[in-house]
Design a protein around this motif. Structure first.
Motif, mmCIF file in Angstrom:
data_model
loop_
_atom_site.group_PDB
_atom_site.id
_atom_site.type_symbol
_atom_site.label_atom_id
_atom_site.label_comp_id
_atom_site.label_asym_id
_atom_site.label_seq_id
_atom_site.Cartn_x
_atom_site.Cartn_y
_atom_site.Cartn_z
ATOM 1 N N ILE A 37 0.829 -1.199 0.000
ATOM 2 C CA ILE A 37 0.000 0.000 0.000
ATOM 3 C C ILE A 37 0.865 1.250 0.000
ATOM 4 C CG2 ILE A 37 -1.890 -1.161 1.208
ATOM 5 C CD1 ILE A 37 -1.179 0.457 3.682
ATOM 6 N N VAL A 38 0.282 2.305 -0.518
ATOM 7 C CA VAL A 38 0.866 3.638 -0.464
ATOM 8 C C VAL A 38 -0.188 4.529 0.167
ATOM 9 C CG1 VAL A 38 1.874 5.528 -1.775
ATOM 10 C CG2 VAL A 38 2.148 3.187 -2.585
ATOM 11 N N ALA A 39 0.205 5.302 1.171
ATOM 12 C CA ALA A 39 -0.746 6.172 1.855
ATOM 13 C C ALA A 39 -0.165 7.569 1.978
ATOM 14 C CB ALA A 39 -1.070 5.621 3.231
ATOM 15 N N LYS A 40 -1.039 8.552 1.850
ATOM 16 C CA LYS A 40 -0.614 9.944 1.944
ATOM 17 C C LYS A 40 -1.600 10.706 2.815
ATOM 18 C CE LYS A 40 0.753 13.908 -0.713
ATOM 19 N NZ LYS A 40 0.954 14.500 -2.009
ATOM 20 N N PRO A 41 -1.096 11.499 3.760
ATOM 21 C CA PRO A 41 -2.016 12.297 4.574
ATOM 22 C C PRO A 41 -2.674 13.383 3.727
ATOM 23 C CG PRO A 41 0.275 12.681 5.221
ATOM 24 C CD PRO A 41 0.290 11.640 4.159
ATOM 25 N N ILE A 42 -3.932 13.668 4.037
ATOM 26 C CA ILE A 42 -4.697 14.686 3.308
ATOM 27 C C ILE A 42 -5.376 15.609 4.311
ATOM 28 C CG2 ILE A 42 -5.104 13.320 1.223
ATOM 29 C CD1 ILE A 42 -7.869 12.609 2.415
ATOM 30 N N LEU A 51 -7.763 1.414 -5.754
ATOM 31 C CA LEU A 51 -7.356 0.022 -5.952
ATOM 32 C C LEU A 51 -6.566 -0.121 -7.243
ATOM 33 C CD1 LEU A 51 -10.737 -1.627 -5.006
ATOM 34 C CD2 LEU A 51 -8.675 -1.571 -3.622
ATOM 35 N N ALA A 52 -5.445 -0.821 -7.168
ATOM 36 C CA ALA A 52 -4.624 -1.090 -8.343
ATOM 37 C C ALA A 52 -4.265 -2.578 -8.314
ATOM 38 C CB ALA A 52 -3.372 -0.218 -8.336
ATOM 39 N N ILE A 53 -5.218 -3.404 -8.713
ATOM 40 C CA ILE A 53 -5.041 -4.853 -8.701
ATOM 41 C C ILE A 53 -4.695 -5.277 -10.127
ATOM 42 C CG2 ILE A 53 -6.043 -7.069 -8.057
ATOM 43 C CD1 ILE A 53 -5.904 -5.032 -5.731
ATOM 44 N N SER A 54 -3.453 -5.622 -10.347
ATOM 45 C CA SER A 54 -2.918 -5.846 -11.685
ATOM 46 C C SER A 54 -3.268 -7.213 -12.260
ATOM 47 C CB SER A 54 -1.401 -5.690 -11.636
ATOM 48 O OG SER A 54 -0.823 -6.082 -12.845
ATOM 49 N N VAL A 88 -3.728 3.829 -1.593
ATOM 50 C CA VAL A 88 -3.765 3.060 -2.833
ATOM 51 C C VAL A 88 -3.284 1.663 -2.467
ATOM 52 C CG1 VAL A 88 -2.854 2.753 -5.155
ATOM 53 C CG2 VAL A 88 -3.387 5.049 -4.322
ATOM 54 N N VAL A 89 -4.133 0.684 -2.744
ATOM 55 C CA VAL A 89 -3.877 -0.701 -2.351
ATOM 56 C C VAL A 89 -3.580 -1.533 -3.591
ATOM 57 C CG1 VAL A 89 -4.891 -2.740 -1.278
ATOM 58 C CG2 VAL A 89 -5.379 -0.475 -0.342
ATOM 59 N N MET A 90 -2.508 -2.324 -3.523
ATOM 60 C CA MET A 90 -2.125 -3.214 -4.616
ATOM 61 C C MET A 90 -1.945 -4.619 -4.061
ATOM 62 S SD MET A 90 0.689 -0.598 -6.104
ATOM 63 C CE MET A 90 1.047 -0.051 -4.451
ATOM 64 N N ALA A 91 -2.368 -5.608 -4.829
ATOM 65 C CA ALA A 91 -2.192 -7.010 -4.422
ATOM 66 C C ALA A 91 -0.825 -7.490 -4.888
ATOM 67 C CB ALA A 91 -3.289 -7.875 -5.024
ATOM 68 N N ARG A 92 -0.252 -8.389 -4.109
ATOM 69 C CA ARG A 92 1.006 -9.014 -4.495
ATOM 70 C C ARG A 92 0.736 -10.443 -4.934
ATOM 71 N NH1 ARG A 92 5.646 -8.731 -0.558
ATOM 72 N NH2 ARG A 92 6.755 -8.971 -2.512
ATOM 73 N N ARG A 93 1.643 -10.982 -5.723
ATOM 74 C CA ARG A 93 1.515 -12.367 -6.184
ATOM 75 C C ARG A 93 1.690 -13.295 -4.986
ATOM 76 N NH1 ARG A 93 4.483 -12.843 -11.212
ATOM 77 N NH2 ARG A 93 2.504 -12.151 -12.016
#
Length: 116
Positions: A37-42, A51-54, A88-93
């Motif tokens: 995941i990548v997170a940014k304060p707002i 979501l970025a599930i490739s 932003v959440v991404m899945a890993r293999r």
């Protein structure tokens, strides 16, 4: 009779490419066994999820959709504790694992990033 939806509304989603780019550019990164995941304060009160599930990571649509469902539900349930952040959440293999394990790891990563 009123109908109440428990889904994520438009205000809780990151939808535009420039919004994703902003989070990736200045965000904090965390990686687990099943997620990254990548997170940014707002400044906004309401947290947002992208979501970025490739397709390269999970070939089958059923697998990608499962990861998306788990990420959305984990985020929705914990939304009150995650305020003032964009994720932003991404899945890993990885091998197939139970939903509870996926959800628990994602929640741990979200808490880790927001507390650092």
């Amino acid at each position: 009779m009123s109908f109440r939806s428990f889904g994520l509304g438009q205000e809780a989603k990151i939808l535009k490419a420039n919004e994703y780019a902003t989070v990736f550019k200045g965000g904090k990164f965390a990686k687990g066994k099943y997620w990254q995941i990548v997170a940014k304060p707002i400044n906004a009160y309401t947290p947002r999820l992208g979501l970025a599930i490739s397709k390269k990571v999970h070939r089958l649509a059923v697998d990608r959709n499962r990861y998306k469902r788990i990420a959305r539900e984990t985020f929705r349930v914990q939304k009150q504790q995650l305020e003032h952040w964009d994720f932003v959440v991404m899945a890993r293999r990885s091998k197939s694992v139970k939903n509870a394990i996926l959800s628990a790891e994602l929640l741990d990563l979200m808490k880790k990033v927001t507390q650092d």
